[in-house]
Design an enzyme around this catalytic site. Structure first.
Site, PDB file in Angstrom:
ATOM      1  N   LYS A   1      22.559   2.310 -20.353  1.00 34.71           N
ATOM      2  CA  LYS A   1      23.786   2.332 -19.551  1.00 34.71           C
ATOM      3  C   LYS A   1      23.997   0.929 -18.996  1.00 34.71           C
ATOM      4  CE  LYS A   1      26.411   4.957 -16.193  1.00 34.71           C
ATOM      5  NZ  LYS A   1      26.905   3.871 -15.341  1.00 34.71           N
TER       6      LYS A   1
ATOM      7  N   CYS B   1      -0.191 -29.820   6.226  1.00 37.77           N
ATOM      8  CA  CYS B   1       0.434 -28.506   6.340  1.00 37.77           C
ATOM      9  C   CYS B   1      -0.317 -27.468   5.501  1.00 37.77           C
ATOM     10  CB  CYS B   1       1.889 -28.590   5.893  1.00 37.77           C
ATOM     11  SG  CYS B   1       2.764 -27.026   6.013  1.00 37.77           S
TER      12      CYS B   1
ATOM     13  N   CYS C   1       2.870 -26.107  10.475  1.00 39.20           N
ATOM     14  CA  CYS C   1       2.024 -27.203  10.956  1.00 39.20           C
ATOM     15  C   CYS C   1       2.666 -28.040  12.059  1.00 39.20           C
ATOM     16  CB  CYS C   1       1.634 -28.112   9.796  1.00 39.20           C
ATOM     17  SG  CYS C   1       3.009 -29.097   9.193  1.00 39.20           S
TER      18      CYS C   1
ATOM     19  N   ASP D   1      28.310   5.982  -3.856  1.00 40.31           N
ATOM     20  CA  ASP D   1      28.109   7.285  -4.490  1.00 40.31           C
ATOM     21  C   ASP D   1      27.741   8.351  -3.471  1.00 40.31           C
ATOM     22  OD1 ASP D   1      28.660   6.073  -6.843  1.00 40.31           O
ATOM     23  OD2 ASP D   1      26.593   6.030  -7.592  1.00 40.31           O
TER      24      ASP D   1
END
Ligand code: IVH
Length: 686
Positions: free
Chosen positions: A123, A449, A428, A39
């Site tokens: 729309k 971890c 980790c 546009d």
């Protein structure tokens, strides 16, 4: 004013770009640019042509309404041209005000004249279709094409269940209904999932779709109706084309709203979010209300549409070129934008899944500033071909996390290496693994971890594992974020003061949590194993492992071969257990937990443990007088019985307590022996 070479050059460049992108959009259903970007280019060209009309050529992209037609579909000349509507680019409330002011001015209304009545609609973000009915039968469906000539897509449109093939008796002899064919968000996600699976399975000519609108356009313009049928489409009516005049059996409408209600009565889906709005204030209220609902709608919209309700006023207002003066589209922030990939990071999720995430030049999309967007997994990333430095299309629709949906191939900088998944977890450092047939890479770090720690603690604390009452999500969040717990054993090392210092934690509840932690130390091997959260090791597998090996050390030291000897443990599970206990930090966590006092009674390996109830299936129902359901289950399973959830002919016993329901009825009906608690205890003892 003479056209300077610079301006001519820019106009030529804009036209070439717009032609290229219009072809990708309308003909190939594979756009490279977000609409908003297209546009912008379009408006720049329009502005240049408006200032210097001598620049205008008949083949300029600004002189077209829609797209070109695809070869392969018959052409249809529309009886009434399919027009487009002006777009109000001002997305603030002032956009609605400007439209109302223009309408009032064109109508010559005095300032104190009553408000103009509008119809406010959504729309829909799909594609416009004209449905032609003759004598109540759908005879043709056509795309908009260039507004004058579209494509005959009747076969494909017939597959949409929401579009009536026949109309009731009171419908006019000729009726053209116009509206939007779209794909709902859930249907879109499902379709892309299927597409991904096909591509993963090696299909060559398949692709995933960038957004629901492109998926809908692709389905409607699919040359093979059998494929179109597999693509779930929907429809909303919002207008009409040719309609028999009142003196030839046609309707005698006076307003847009009245016409929509009649279309609904003839069986066409008309959105429930369609309403009358009086004057600018009600248009603004509608725009704002729908803006809030937008994320929750089951389909994409890119704005709302305002239409003057009265046909008399519509006639008075008329048209400018190919747009009615009585309607306008009022947009929302675009859900797709272009931006650059600054880097590709890897995030570790709560279950250890590694997700490649594009770090972006921040961009405003879908109402927020986005600086990260998911690339899902390595395969999805490769499919899209995203690399650092690329210009990409980022989409954020609904509450869905922002994602990279496409790469603008033309904008790729000079050579950039392909992205690779790290071999070690970025959080980790544990090994990253990907199982056969899986698209996701995972960190094998488990408990160690940080990214997985919260999840791991909650899993460890849950009722069916170590059963630590009071250790819920909020508390775990605080403990992990405040670094009070770095590894699981820290749970047992924190004192009353650490807990009581947390937000909203009274000393009494802190004491309760400590007491729960203390009593969790006495547990069973299956609970402990399950609590460790080894991938693929659920409660049942934990019990099988405990029964088979008897001792934790035996499980920790078992090779894949030995693990495969456990009933119900297959190669994927065996590999997962082995990898988990191969990680030195996981072994360390286990040692520390034992050192903190977590203990259980170890048993003998299964070969020597008696299993008198092996092969028996038992169903528990109702409340037993002394044993809890869990205890009964553990006792039965310890002797080799399988505890099932539903009664069948294969059930050996049903153990029924107070308030036993349908399972008891079924057992009686099937003639399955029913035991009470005393019966169960004597079975266990025998
Ligand atoms: S009215 C003369 N109403 O938006 C007016 N259009 O250019 C013709 N669209 O491609 C259109 N929702 O497909 C109208 N409620 C709605 C709409 C709508 C979506 C699409 C339409 C067209 C574009 C408008």
């Amino acid at each position: 004013m003479a056209v300077t070479p610079k301006v001519q050059e820019r106009v030529d460049a804009l036209r070439a770009l717009l032609h290229h992108h219009a072809h990708r959009y309308y003909v190939l259903d594979a756009p490279e640019l977000p609409d908003a970007e297209y546009d912008k280019l379009f408006q720049e060209l329009q502005a240049l042509e408006a200032v210097q009309p001598e620049l205008l050529t008949p083949d300029s992209p600004t002189q077209r309404v829609g797209g070109q037609t695809l070869d392969g579909f018959a052409k249809v000349r529309h009886q009434v041209p399919m027009l487009s509507i002006r777009t109000e680019t001002d997305i603030e409330a002032s956009g609605a005000q400007a439209f109302d002011a223009r309408v009032r001015k064109e109508l010559g209304l005095a300032e104190d004249a009553p408000p103009v009545e509008y119809v406010a609609e959504l729309k829909f973000d799909g594609l416009a279709i004209n449905l032609r009915y003759e004598n109540g039968v759908l005879v043709q469906a056509a795309t908009r094409g260039d507004g004058e000539i579209g494509e005959d897509v009747t076969q494909n449109i017939r597959t949409i269940g929401q579009i009536p093939l026949r109309l009731p008796k009171d419908a006019p002899p000729v009726l053209e209904v116009r509206g939007e064919v779209y794909m709902g968000r859930a249907d879109f996600d499902k379709l892309n999932e299927i597409q991904r699976a096909k591509i993963d399975a090696g299909a060559k000519n398949e692709k995933t779709f960038v957004n629901p609108r492109n998926a809908a356009a692709g389905a409607v313009r699919q040359l093979d109706p059998a494929i179109a049928r597999q693509r779930p489409l929907s429809f909303f009516a919002y207008g009409w084309g040719e309609v028999s005049p009142a003196d030839q059996g046609g309707p005698d409408f006076h307003s847009h709203y009245e016409a929509l209600l009649t279309l609904r009565s003839w069986g066409f889906p008309v959105s429930a979010r369609t309403q009358i709005a009086k004057g600018a204030p009600e248009l603004i209220a509608f725009h704002q209300a729908v803006g809030k609902e937008r994320d929750d709608l089951p389909f994409d919209i890119d704005g709302v549409v305002y239409k003057v309700n009265s046909f008399a006023l519509q006639r008075q207002l008329g048209f400018v070129t190919r747009e009615p003066r009585w309607a306008v589209a009022h947009k929302y922030p675009a859900q797709e934008q272009l931006t650059r990939v600054l880097g590709i990071d890897v995030q570790v999720g709560r279950t250890g899944k590694l997700t490649p995430v594009a770090r972006l030049d921040p961009v405003f999309v879908g109402g927020t500033t986005v600086s990260n967007a998911t690339l899902h997994n390595l395969f999805e990333l490769r499919r899209k071909g995203a690399r650092i430095g690329d210009t990409v299309v980022v989409r954020r629709a609904g509450d869905v996390i922002p994602e990279v949906v496409g790469v603008v191939a033309a904008a790729r900088p000079a050579y950039v290496p392909n992205f690779r998944m790290p071999r070690a977890c970025p959080v980790c450092g544990s090994a990253v693994v990907r199982e056969k047939g899986e698209v996701n890479h995972r960190c094998s770090g488990g408990l160690f971890c940080g990214a997985q720690r919260k999840q791991a603690i909650l899993h460890y604390a849950q009722r069916r594992a170590l059963d630590i009452e009071g250790l819920g999500e909020k508390l775990v969040d605080q403990l992990v974020e405040g670094n009070a717990i770095k590894v699981l054993p820290d749970l047992y090392r924190m004192g009353l003061s650490a807990l009581a210092a947390l937000d909203r934690m009274a000393e009494k509840s802190a004491q309760n949590v400590l007491a729960a932690l203390e009593s969790s130390k006495q547990t069973t091997l299956p609970r402990f194993l399950y609590g460790l959260g080894v991938r693929h090791v659920g409660e049942a597998t934990a019990k099988d492992l405990a029964r088979h090996f008897g001792k934790l050390d035996a499980i920790m030291d078992a090779g894949v071969e030995q693990l495969l000897e456990v009933p119900d443990v297959g190669p994927i599970v065996a590999e997962s257990i082995h990898t988990f206990f191969q990680q030195p930090h996981n072994r360390e966590v286990v040692e520390q937990l034992r050192a903190c006092g977590v203990h259980w009674e170890e048993g003998e390996p299964a070969a020597r443990a008696p299993q008198p109830l092996a092969g028996k299936t038992v169903v528990l129902t109702g409340t037993l007088p002394t044993l809890s359901r869990e205890e009964a289950k553990e006792k039965l399973e310890a002797l080799g019985a399988k505890v099932a959830g539903s009664v069948s002919k294969k059930t050996d016993y049903v153990v029924a307590g107070a308030e036993a329901g349908s399972k008891l009825d079924k057992a009686v009906a099937l003639g399955v022996p029913v035991l009470d608690e005393a019966g169960l205890l004597s079975l266990l003892a025998s």
